[in-house]
Design an enzyme around this catalytic site. Structure first.
Site, PDB file in Angstrom:
ATOM      1  CG  PHE A  64      34.236  36.005 -17.847  1.00 19.30           C
ATOM      2  CD1 PHE A  64      35.144  36.888 -17.279  1.00 19.30           C
ATOM      3  CD2 PHE A  64      34.010  36.074 -19.213  1.00 19.30           C
ATOM      4  CE1 PHE A  64      35.813  37.825 -18.054  1.00 19.30           C
ATOM      5  CE2 PHE A  64      34.673  37.010 -20.002  1.00 19.30           C
ATOM      6  CZ  PHE A  64      35.577  37.886 -19.417  1.00 19.30           C
ATOM      7  CG  ASP A  88      35.237  29.314 -18.253  1.00 16.60           C
ATOM      8  OD1 ASP A  88      36.463  29.212 -18.476  1.00 16.60           O
ATOM      9  OD2 ASP A  88      34.588  30.334 -18.549  1.00 16.60           O
ATOM     10  CE1 TYR A 126      42.623  35.889 -22.945  1.00 17.51           C
ATOM     11  CE2 TYR A 126      41.492  34.574 -24.594  1.00 17.51           C
ATOM     12  CZ  TYR A 126      41.449  35.418 -23.504  1.00 17.51           C
ATOM     13  OH  TYR A 126      40.253  35.792 -22.973  1.00 17.51           O
ATOM     14  CE  LYS A 127      41.925  35.101 -18.799  1.00 13.24           C
ATOM     15  NZ  LYS A 127      40.973  34.827 -19.887  1.00 13.24           N
ATOM     16  NE  ARG A 139      42.588  39.129 -13.851  1.00 10.26           N
ATOM     17  CZ  ARG A 139      42.571  38.238 -14.840  1.00 10.26           C
ATOM     18  NH1 ARG A 139      41.986  37.075 -14.674  1.00 10.26           N
ATOM     19  NH2 ARG A 139      43.102  38.515 -16.008  1.00 10.26           N
TER      20      ARG A 139
END
Length: 340
Positions: free
Chosen positions: A61, A138, A163-164, A312
């Site tokens: 990322f 990560d 938050y995912k 995605r």
């Protein structure tokens, strides 16, 4: 004062496969990655001056890559880049080929943010340790959707957002995991009063707290933690096994729908076909997906666009239904048909 560690311990128990006293909820993902990678690099350099290299993959990322570039510039370290196969992601063989006596720390994503490939964390961690280095994982795209066993895998350090798949909502804080045996060896770089041994002593100079508290810097985001605290209990009630089972069914259904409804328009699956090595999202490729994503957002269907031409589909098992998934795939088909 206690909430960052109390909530960290509960998160560790329910989601991370980790014992108490090793996880803290604080900061953003970027800040926490900076703290742990810098701390690991500095500790390795103190014990062995030759260890001045950070290993990371080019498919990681952007935040992870940018942070490593900044830390390397700051500490006069070098970067060893892994070039993974986009179809598979980073493998143990990739990591072993990049390791050397100079390797200080390795930063990798457990689930690749583009393809959804699940890395073999246990095997990679073992390879890193055999080379005398430390590994930072990560967990942003795996925590809450893929079962984790940080203690059993021997993981050194880990960071993840909430938050995912942990459903903490926009702006919910990150978490950091530091293996108990490493905590007093590492000195995190952002010294603040909340991570000091005596926060209310108003001392002349900084002395770090013992244990995981030393990785806190400033005032904890208590209000932002509360949705996360509630959601961790929902995850505990459902169980990670059931959550993973639904995740697999959702991604299998998404791939099947894409094959039936989208493949006729030239859409290709850019995620692993084997659900055993696929996280809770799939990525689809098409040359016009930038336009498609913009049109979908206007219609209230919100996928992610991943340059150069990936779309995605993130599937949070606790909150996403199969009917919603089908409606979303059909919306993609409708926009492709209109553009055609």
């Amino acid at each position: 004062m206690d909430e960052p560690v109390r909530l960290g311990d509960r998160l560790a128990e329910v989601v991370l496969g980790a014992g108490p006293g090793q996880t803290v909820v604080a900061d953003s993902t970027s800040v926490m990655i900076y703290k742990l990678v810098r701390a690991a690099l500095d500790a390795q350099g103190r014990s062995d001056a030759r260890r001045d290299e950070i290993v990371i993959d080019r498919g990681n990322f952007p935040t992870d890559r940018f942070l490593v570039e900044g830390i390397a510039a700051e500490r006069s370290a070098t970067i060893r880049w892994i070039e993974p196969d986009p179809a598979t992601g980073v493998t143990p063989a990739d990591v072993e080929a990049a390791l050397s006596p100079r390797t200080a720390v390795v930063l990798l994503s457990h689930v690749a943010y583009r393809s959804g490939f699940i890395a073999d964390a246990a095997a990679i961690t073992d390879a890193v340790h055999r080379a005398g280095a430390l590994v930072v994982w990560d967990l942003c795209h795996s925590a809450g959707s893929v079962p984790l066993e940080l203690d059993a895998w021997g993981v050194d350090l880990a960071v993840g957002c909430t938050y995912k798949y942990l459903n903490g909502g926009p702006g919910s804080p990150a978490f950091g995991y530091v293996r108990a045996g490493l905590q007093d060896r590492l000195l995190q770089p952002i010294w603040g009063w909340m991570g000091a041994a005596d926060p209310f002593g108003m001392t002349e100079s900084y002395a770090p707290a013992s244990g995981i508290r030393r990785f806190i810097t400033g005032t904890p985001p208590i209000l932002a933690m509360q949705p996360l605290a509630a959601m961790v209990e929902v995850i505990a009630e459902a169980g990670m096994g059931a959550i993973r089972a639904k995740s697999v069914l959702l991604t299998e259904f998404a791939a099947a729908l894409a094959g039936r409804l989208l493949a006729p328009y030239g859409v290709e699956l850019a995620s692993p076909s084997d659900p055993a090595v696929r996280g809770s999202h799939i990525t689809l490729n098409h040359p016009r997906f930038r336009e498609v994503t913009a049109a979908l957002w206007e219609r209230g269907v919100i996928p992610d666009f991943r340059p150069p031409h990936g779309l995605r589909i993130g599937l949070s098992p606790l909150s996403t239904s199969f009917a919603e998934l089908q409606a979303g795939i059909e919306a993609i088909r409708d926009v492709l048909a209109e553009l055609a």
